[in-house]
Scaffold this active site. Structure first.
Site, PDB file in Angstrom:
ATOM      1  N   CYS A 145       0.841  -1.190   0.000  1.00  0.00           N
ATOM      2  CA  CYS A 145       0.000   0.000   0.000  1.00  0.00           C
ATOM      3  C   CYS A 145       0.879   1.244   0.000  1.00  0.00           C
ATOM      4  CB  CYS A 145      -0.899   0.017   1.233  1.00  0.00           C
ATOM      5  SG  CYS A 145      -1.948  -1.442   1.388  1.00  0.00           S
ATOM      6  N   ARG A 199       1.347   1.480  -5.846  1.00  0.00           N
ATOM      7  CA  ARG A 199       1.442   0.565  -4.714  1.00  0.00           C
ATOM      8  C   ARG A 199       0.088  -0.012  -4.308  1.00  0.00           C
ATOM      9  NH1 ARG A 199       6.303   0.753  -2.132  1.00  0.00           N
ATOM     10  NH2 ARG A 199       5.365  -0.226  -0.312  1.00  0.00           N
ATOM     11  N   TRP A 215      -3.813  -1.674  -1.321  1.00  0.00           N
ATOM     12  CA  TRP A 215      -3.786  -2.952  -2.036  1.00  0.00           C
ATOM     13  C   TRP A 215      -4.314  -3.975  -1.044  1.00  0.00           C
ATOM     14  CZ3 TRP A 215      -3.234  -4.108  -6.991  1.00  0.00           C
ATOM     15  CH2 TRP A 215      -3.044  -5.433  -7.346  1.00  0.00           C
ATOM     16  N   ASN A 262       0.979   0.181   5.796  1.00  0.00           N
ATOM     17  CA  ASN A 262       1.402  -0.613   4.643  1.00  0.00           C
ATOM     18  C   ASN A 262       2.026  -1.894   5.175  1.00  0.00           C
ATOM     19  OD1 ASN A 262       2.514  -1.579   2.189  1.00  0.00           O
ATOM     20  ND2 ASN A 262       4.425  -0.501   2.613  1.00  0.00           N
ATOM     21  N   GLY A 263       1.553  -3.047   4.686  1.00  0.00           N
ATOM     22  CA  GLY A 263       2.150  -4.300   5.115  1.00  0.00           C
ATOM     23  C   GLY A 263       1.149  -5.229   5.765  1.00  0.00           C
ATOM     24  N   GLU A 302      11.117 -19.300 -18.865  1.00  0.00           N
ATOM     25  CA  GLU A 302      10.969 -17.905 -18.480  1.00  0.00           C
ATOM     26  C   GLU A 302      12.263 -17.132 -18.712  1.00  0.00           C
ATOM     27  OE1 GLU A 302       9.299 -14.343 -16.978  1.00  0.00           O
ATOM     28  OE2 GLU A 302       8.515 -16.130 -17.991  1.00  0.00           O
ATOM     29  N   LYS A 330      12.682 -13.894 -21.240  1.00  0.00           N
ATOM     30  CA  LYS A 330      13.215 -12.592 -20.829  1.00  0.00           C
ATOM     31  C   LYS A 330      14.335 -12.159 -21.772  1.00  0.00           C
ATOM     32  CE  LYS A 330      10.433 -11.632 -17.901  1.00  0.00           C
ATOM     33  NZ  LYS A 330       9.573 -12.410 -18.715  1.00  0.00           N
ATOM     34  N   GLU A 346      12.747 -11.013 -25.027  1.00  0.00           N
ATOM     35  CA  GLU A 346      11.921  -9.813 -24.903  1.00  0.00           C
ATOM     36  C   GLU A 346      12.736  -8.530 -24.881  1.00  0.00           C
ATOM     37  OE1 GLU A 346       7.923 -10.744 -22.379  1.00  0.00           O
ATOM     38  OE2 GLU A 346       9.793 -10.943 -21.273  1.00  0.00           O
ATOM     39  N   HIS A 348      17.761 -34.803 -29.268  1.00  0.00           N
ATOM     40  CA  HIS A 348      16.769 -34.977 -30.323  1.00  0.00           C
ATOM     41  C   HIS A 348      16.693 -33.762 -31.248  1.00  0.00           C
ATOM     42  CE1 HIS A 348      15.104 -38.721 -28.619  1.00  0.00           C
ATOM     43  NE2 HIS A 348      15.427 -38.163 -27.455  1.00  0.00           N
ATOM     44  N   LYS A 374       2.354  -4.139 -22.487  1.00  0.00           N
ATOM     45  CA  LYS A 374       2.245  -4.762 -21.164  1.00  0.00           C
ATOM     46  C   LYS A 374       1.073  -5.724 -21.089  1.00  0.00           C
ATOM     47  CE  LYS A 374       3.482  -5.470 -16.953  1.00  0.00           C
ATOM     48  NZ  LYS A 374       4.680  -6.279 -16.739  1.00  0.00           N
TER      49      LYS A 374
END
Length: 621
Positions: A2, A27, A85, A111-112, A494, A498, A501, A517, A616
């Site tokens: 947050c 946030r 959040w 926050n947290g 992944e 990256k 990208e 193979h 995005k």
């Protein structure tokens, strides 16, 4: 994750606080609120949704009340504001911050996560405190009320001692019109020092337009803020006298990057917080996963025939990790499909099937179409997404939210590790509900997951310099090959994605057992080969594959578990990640691969935040 901001000074502060929230909205954007202290009373306005809704609510309060928090004379010069959040509690106005105590004399923003909030809530209720929200944060306001005896700093210090978790909060009291008190435990907290005014916030951008003089608050510290400055005390109550004051030289854009050169690097470094936010309240106990938020009945879970995971890109790779965990722990067969293919192959689904759609944005067109198709065929649909109110949340039967915060860099980093963490939670919860893992094994895995944020932070710190050196040596490579087996394969996929990208270097990822193979034909002395060789039951086979690669003259960069000298003996270069349960290793093993792609791209002079041809969120087919 947050955003909090506070102000005390000589200027009217309502608009200052809302402007500060605008810089922190990345946030959290589920709800927002503001509290202002005027004429001995604290007035609040809160609203669900983004800051536009809060602005409208403030304007409406001004019109209805003929002033309220907006225009009362004299205007408020002290206040707190928050953008949320959601973790504990639904997205409602009642759960929006700031939160107050029983007499509405103490207001706080946090926050947290307060990990022991249930225990504290029960104690406080027994003492007569009345709660008005479902949040963990409200307990802090009541604790301060409980300990208050005329000294706000002392009350915060005593409340702070009662709390467990990772959090930062700021508090104000109706009897103290020129004082805010804030505290930090793991989550960021920064004080901004101005001329006759002082700010406190989660991040520097909240006050950078007003002052460039900042004071960083350390873990365990409490800071008392007045218009004249700030006084810091340590956990033992000793005044801290040797804290340096920093002059911030960043532009406002740089500040939004938190001092990092790019959003992508900032978001790589935000992964400990993103994973912590995703798992913390769902692992509140030591031996159980709490996913009571999911609307899946016990009968449905026990009668599950199979699970189908549909996703695209990075989310697909997170789903692959989830498949390994679900099958191993919960013993349910899992099919994995690319959403854009799934929707066109006439899949066979029924009422005993669960389809999981993973989409960071909640707006990925192919994944949404796959989810709708699944519901049409009678399957139950679970969305795993990062965005509340997104289309995926409306198209699914139930939702499991990741809590990574806004990710600005196009190449996903913190959203991937948060998705993987969410899939681990779900897999463990299924195993718990179906009784497929012993209680002691579940407790062991929960303990390991709880340490993950710290291990991620350790991984970033311990591997960064070595990865930079490898990137410097290999950034002119024409092709990168990534090899892994079992749960290491999604990490390779992944990592290769990256590299494609953001560096535009051709790269591919293969199951290491498939190398003979076909892919082995690509190897020569100029081919960097990245192998994920973390501990697993099939590490011996991975080592054999590494030997085969080196026999063709290629350089091998291996990602290995800390202390694994067998890997170091066969690889040309080894990057070690902290030891954890082998099924959980992907969260750590992917980090050096994120950094490798990042540094290669930077050394090639490329814009890693806005790679060519990419967006995005893919909202078209």
């Amino acid at each position: 994750m947050c955003g909090i901001v506070g102000y005390v000074g000589k200027r009217p502060c309502r608009d200052l606080l809302i402007a500060g929230l605008e810089k922190l909205e990345y946030r959290g954007y589920d709800s927002a609120g503001i509290s202002l202290l005027q004429d001995g009373r604290i007035e609040s306005v809160r609203a669900v949704g983004n800051l536009a809704n809060l602005r409208e609510a403030v304007s409406r309060d001004e019109r209805v009340n003929g002033g309220g928090v907006a225009v009362a004379a004299p205007p408020a010069t002290i206040g707190l504001a928050h953008t949320r959040w959601a973790t504990h509690g639904r997205v409602t106005e009642e759960n929006a911050h700031p939160h107050g105590d029983c007499g509405d004399e103490v207001h706080i923003v946090l926050n947290g996560i307060v990990e022991n909030h249930d225990e504290l809530r029960q104690q406080l209720r027994a003492e007569g405190h009345v709660f008005t929200s479902e949040t963990d944060a409200e307990t802090v306001a009541h604790l301060i009320e409980k300990h208050y005896d005329g000294d706000l700093t002392e009350a915060v210090q005593k409340a702070f001692a009662d709390l467990r978790g990772h959090y930062a909060f700021a508090a104000m009291h109706a009897d103290h019109p020129d004082t805010l008190v804030a505290a930090r435990q793991e989550c960021p907290l920064i004080v901004g020092l101005g001329d006759g005014e002082t700010f406190v916030a989660s991040a520097i951008p909240a006050f950078l337009a007003e002052t460039r003089t900042a004071l960083l608050i350390e873990n365990g510290e409490i800071v008392t803020i007045t218009p004249d400055g700030a006084t810091i005390i340590d956990p033992d109550g000793n005044v801290v006298t040797d804290r340096d004051v920093d002059e911030i030289m960043w532009s406002e854009e740089d500040a939004e990057k938190g001092g990092f050169p790019t959003f992508m690097l900032k978001e790589i470094h935000e992964q400990p917080d993103a994973v912590a936010e995703t798992i913390a309240d769902r692992l509140a106990g030591d031996d159980r996963v709490d996913l009571s938020e999911l609307e899946l009945s016990e009968d449905f879970i026990l009668g599950l025939r199979r699970i189908v995971i549909v996703a695209c890109g990075t989310s697909y790779h997170a789903g692959l990790v989830g498949r390994y965990a679900i099958e191993r722990w919960a013993r349910i067969p899992v099919d994995m499909d690319i959403a854009s293919e799934f929707r066109y192959r006439e899949p066979v689904l029924g009422e005993n099937d669960l389809v999981i759609g993973i989409t960071q944005s909640g707006e990925t067109a192919d994944t949404l179409a796959a989810m709708r198709l699944a519901r049409e065929q009678g399957a139950r649909v679970l969305a795993v997404t990062n965005v509340m109110g997104s289309q995926a949340t409306r198209d699914a039967d139930t939702v499991l939210f990741t809590r990574a915060g806004i990710e600005i860099g196009v190449a996903a980093t913190k959203t991937f590790t948060s998705q993987v963490a969410a899939m681990y939670l779900f897999a463990l919860w299924l195993a718990q509900q179906r009784g497929t893992l012993p209680a002691e094994r579940i407790a062991e895995l929960i303990a390991q997951l709880k340490t993950m944020p710290g291990r991620i932070k350790e991984t970033i710190a311990s591997t960064d310099a070595r990865v930079q050196a490898i990137a410097r040596a290999e950034h002119k490579g024409r092709f990168f090959l990534y090899l892994g087996r079992n749960i290491g394969l999604p990490v390779c996929l992944e990592g290769a994605l990256k590299m494609k990208e953001i560096s535009y270097i051709p790269s591919d990822a293969y199951a290491a057992g498939e190398m003979k193979h076909g892919p082995i034909a690509l190897l020569d002395e100029e081919t960097p080969v990245v192998c994920v060789a973390t501990d697993s039951p099939i590490l011996d086979k991975v080592l054999s594959n590494i030997e085969e690669v080196r026999a063709r003259g290629a350089d091998v960069v291996a990602i290995a578990t800390e202390g694994s000298q067998r890997v170091a003996e066969v690889a040309d270069l080894t990057i070690f990640v902290p030891r954890t349960d082998w099924v959980l290793q992907p969260i750590l093993a992917v980090i050096p691969l994120q950094l490798l792609a990042y540094y290669v791209a930077r050394m090639l002079g490329l814009n890693v935040d806005q790679p060519r041809n990419l967006a995005k969120t893919v909202t078209v087919e």
